[in-house]
Enzyme design. Structure first.
Site, short mmCIF file in Angstrom:
data_model
loop_
_atom_site.label_atom_id
_atom_site.label_comp_id
_atom_site.label_asym_id
_atom_site.label_seq_id
_atom_site.Cartn_x
_atom_site.Cartn_y
_atom_site.Cartn_z
N GLU A 286 -5.37 -0.02 -18.63
CA GLU A 286 -6.14 -0.59 -17.52
C GLU A 286 -6.95 0.50 -16.81
OE1 GLU A 286 -4.36 -3.82 -15.57
OE2 GLU A 286 -5.77 -3.84 -13.89
N LEU B 279 -1.56 -12.18 -9.01
CA LEU B 279 -0.23 -12.25 -9.62
C LEU B 279 -0.17 -11.36 -10.86
CD1 LEU B 279 0.54 -16.04 -9.23
CD2 LEU B 279 1.16 -14.13 -7.76
N SER B 280 -1.22 -10.58 -11.03
CA SER B 280 -1.28 -9.59 -12.09
C SER B 280 -1.28 -10.17 -13.50
CB SER B 280 -0.15 -8.57 -11.93
OG SER B 280 -0.58 -7.38 -12.50
N GLY C 272 -6.90 -13.51 -11.78
CA GLY C 272 -7.53 -12.94 -10.59
C GLY C 272 -6.94 -13.45 -9.28
N ASP D 223 2.46 -3.10 -11.41
CA ASP D 223 2.24 -4.37 -12.11
C ASP D 223 2.89 -4.35 -13.49
OD1 ASP D 223 0.74 -4.74 -9.88
OD2 ASP D 223 -1.21 -4.73 -10.90
N SER E 222 -3.57 -9.47 -15.42
CA SER E 222 -4.09 -8.37 -16.24
C SER E 222 -2.93 -7.56 -16.83
CB SER E 222 -5.03 -7.48 -15.43
OG SER E 222 -4.39 -6.92 -14.31
N HIS F 143 0.83 -1.23 0.00
CA HIS F 143 0.00 0.00 0.00
C HIS F 143 0.86 1.27 0.00
CE1 HIS F 143 -4.22 -1.52 0.53
NE2 HIS F 143 -3.55 -2.60 0.87
N THR F 144 2.02 1.19 -0.57
CA THR F 144 2.88 2.37 -0.63
C THR F 144 2.67 3.16 -1.93
OG1 THR F 144 4.59 0.93 -1.49
CG2 THR F 144 4.77 1.53 0.84
N ASP F 145 2.11 2.51 -2.97
CA ASP F 145 2.08 3.16 -4.29
C ASP F 145 1.29 4.47 -4.29
OD1 ASP F 145 -0.27 1.69 -4.01
OD2 ASP F 145 -0.30 0.93 -6.07
P1 ADP Z 1 -5.00 -10.33 -11.66
O1 ADP Z 1 -4.38 -9.21 -12.42
O2 ADP Z 1 -4.59 -10.33 -10.24
O3 ADP Z 1 -4.80 -11.66 -12.28
P2 ADP Z 1 -7.38 -8.97 -12.48
O4 ADP Z 1 -8.80 -9.09 -12.06
O5 ADP Z 1 -6.72 -7.65 -12.43
O6 ADP Z 1 -6.57 -10.06 -11.63
O7 ADP Z 1 -7.23 -9.49 -13.97
C1 ADP Z 1 -7.77 -10.75 -14.35
C2 ADP Z 1 -8.52 -10.58 -15.66
O8 ADP Z 1 -7.58 -10.43 -16.75
C3 ADP Z 1 -9.32 -11.81 -16.02
O9 ADP Z 1 -10.58 -11.81 -15.39
C4 ADP Z 1 -9.42 -11.67 -17.54
O10 ADP Z 1 -10.42 -10.75 -17.87
C5 ADP Z 1 -8.07 -11.06 -17.91
N1 ADP Z 1 -7.12 -12.12 -18.31
C6 ADP Z 1 -5.94 -12.42 -17.73
N2 ADP Z 1 -5.34 -13.46 -18.36
C7 ADP Z 1 -6.16 -13.82 -19.37
C8 ADP Z 1 -6.12 -14.83 -20.40
N3 ADP Z 1 -5.10 -15.69 -20.49
N4 ADP Z 1 -7.16 -14.90 -21.26
C9 ADP Z 1 -8.18 -14.04 -21.17
N5 ADP Z 1 -8.28 -13.08 -20.23
C10 ADP Z 1 -7.29 -12.96 -19.34
MG MG Z 2 -4.74 -7.12 -12.17
#
Ligand code: ADP
Ligand code: MG
Length: 358
Positions: free
Chosen positions: A141, A106-107, A103, A153, A109, A16-18
């Site tokens: 994002e 581990l990012s 989700g 991330d 996204s 929580h530093t960002d």
């Molecule tokens: P985290 O970044 O911690 O994994 P987020 O909720 O930020 O969690 O991001 C997860 C989202 O990113 C998934 O719900 C999906 O929409 C998208 N995503 C990640 N990897 C894939 C993948 N291989 N195929 C399709 N969507 C993906």
């Molecule tokens: Mg994410």
């Protein structure tokens, strides 16, 4: 046909530093998102995620937030932001595969965004310096997907280096790699309990931090030292003091962690991780009984050097620093003890610190 790969990341110190304009130490891990694709020669975009078994079509000329295919907003967002940045992109098709859990904190996204950004750069011969790539992906994002994430991330996914941690100064947006000692690995453990009130709690903590900084007469908690905080303790409400103590302590632990790493003192570094968790538990109150238990179980195992919650907290995962040769046995022991005591199934991911996007 071109291929682009981008890894996930784990926060090692600097919780929580960002948004307090402070410091974070993270590492890219050896799991990530891979895109294989080619230009379509038109404005048509065709995306297929083999992870989800879903396909999405779009057009570069008319990009907008997708409701039916939420996942496609990550790559479409990157495409849109590249366009807005004046980069010459056009239609492409891509097949997405991944060995990063979605989700899970581990990012995936950011890995998805960075892999998309890199694929676009390769397909359309765009030259971007690494920090610009990370910032464009973050904008995707923030602005297209609609998630208010910091830069960590994307920076971690771009700047990862095998055997090195990544130091990000969130105010100055500068990035450095610090060598990580040999012989250790990271164990990421999902607690297997859904996030509780994550959104609300997160925003509440942000506001409490801003309020504490104002009471301390500082622009951000980044500018407060622990001796200043101790001197002001009596004038502060206890809650403000506790929230500030966590963030100020985390910033100091990141800086001192880098010193430990420079000296090859992996045990000292591990102790800082455990102190970080204690501060989450007592000061920031972003831990949960399950995360506390995972840390407690891990720290009782010989070969564990430190353990803490990682990411936002309120559920999610812990990161444990451990001796590599004992890691598989430790992972099995943690899963078994945790299940016995809670009935929940923890999911462990044994990770190496790995290179960034390529
Ligand atoms: P985290 O970044 O911690 O994994 P987020 O909720 O930020 O969690 O991001 C997860 C989202 O990113 C998934 O719900 C999906 O929409 C998208 N995503 C990640 N990897 C894939 C993948 N291989 N195929 C399709 N969507 C993906
Ligand atoms: Mg994410």
């Amino acid at each position: 046909m071109e291929t682009a790969y981008a890894p996930g990341r784990v926060e090692l110190l600097g919780n929580h530093t960002d948004y307090n304009e402070g410091y974070v130490l993270s590492a890219a891990i050896d799991r990530g998102v891979t895109l294989r694709g080619e230009a379509t020669g038109s404005s048509r975009v065709l995306l297929h995620s083999s992870t989800l078994g879903d396909t999405c079509e779009a057009d570069v000329a008319t990009l907008s937030h997708h409701k039916e295919h939420e996942w496609a907003n990550y790559p479409l967002g990157v495409l849109d932001i590249f366009k807005k940045a004046g980069l010459a992109v056009s239609g492409f098709s891509a097949e997405i595969s991944s060995d990063l859990p979605l989700g899970a904190g581990l990012s995936s996204s950011a890995a998805f965004e960075v892999a998309t950004g890199l694929l676009l750069s390769k397909l359309f011969s765009i030259k971007l310096d690494p920090l610009t790539l990370a910032k464009l992906c973050r904008r995707a994002e923030n602005e297209f997907v609609g998630v208010n994430c910091g830069l960590l991330d994307q920076v971690s996914s771009v700047f990862g280096k095998a055997g090195h941690a990544i130091f990000l100064d969130c105010r100055n947006e500068t990035v450095e790699n610090t060598p990580f000692p040999d012989g250790v690995a990271l164990l990421i453990t999902q607690c297997g309990v859904p996030h509780r009130l994550a959104g609300g709690e997160y925003n509440e903590r942000r506001l409490q931090c801003f309020d504490a900084a104002t009471r301390l007469g500082a622009k951000a908690l980044r500018d407060v030292t622990s001796s200043q905080l101790e001197a002001a303790k009596e004038q502060l409400p206890l809650l403000s003091y506790k929230r500030a103590a966590h963030v100020v302590g985390e910033n100091e632990r990141v800086l001192s962690g880098i010193e430990h790493l420079r000296q090859g003192d992996v045990r000292g570094f591990g102790s800082l991780m455990s102190e970080s968790h204690k501060s989450s538990r007592l000061n920031f109150e972003n831990s949960t009984p399950e995360l506390d238990l995972l840390v407690e179980i891990a720290l009782a195992e010989p070969g564990v050097l430190g353990a803490r919650l990682t990411g936002g907290g309120f559920g999610g995962a812990t990161v444990t620093l451990l001796e590599r040769d004992k890691a598989p046995a430790i992972a099995a022991a943690i899963e078994a003890r945790y299940h016995k005591q809670t009935g929940f199934n923890a999911q462990t991911y044994l990770c190496e610190i790995a290179d960034g996007a390529r």
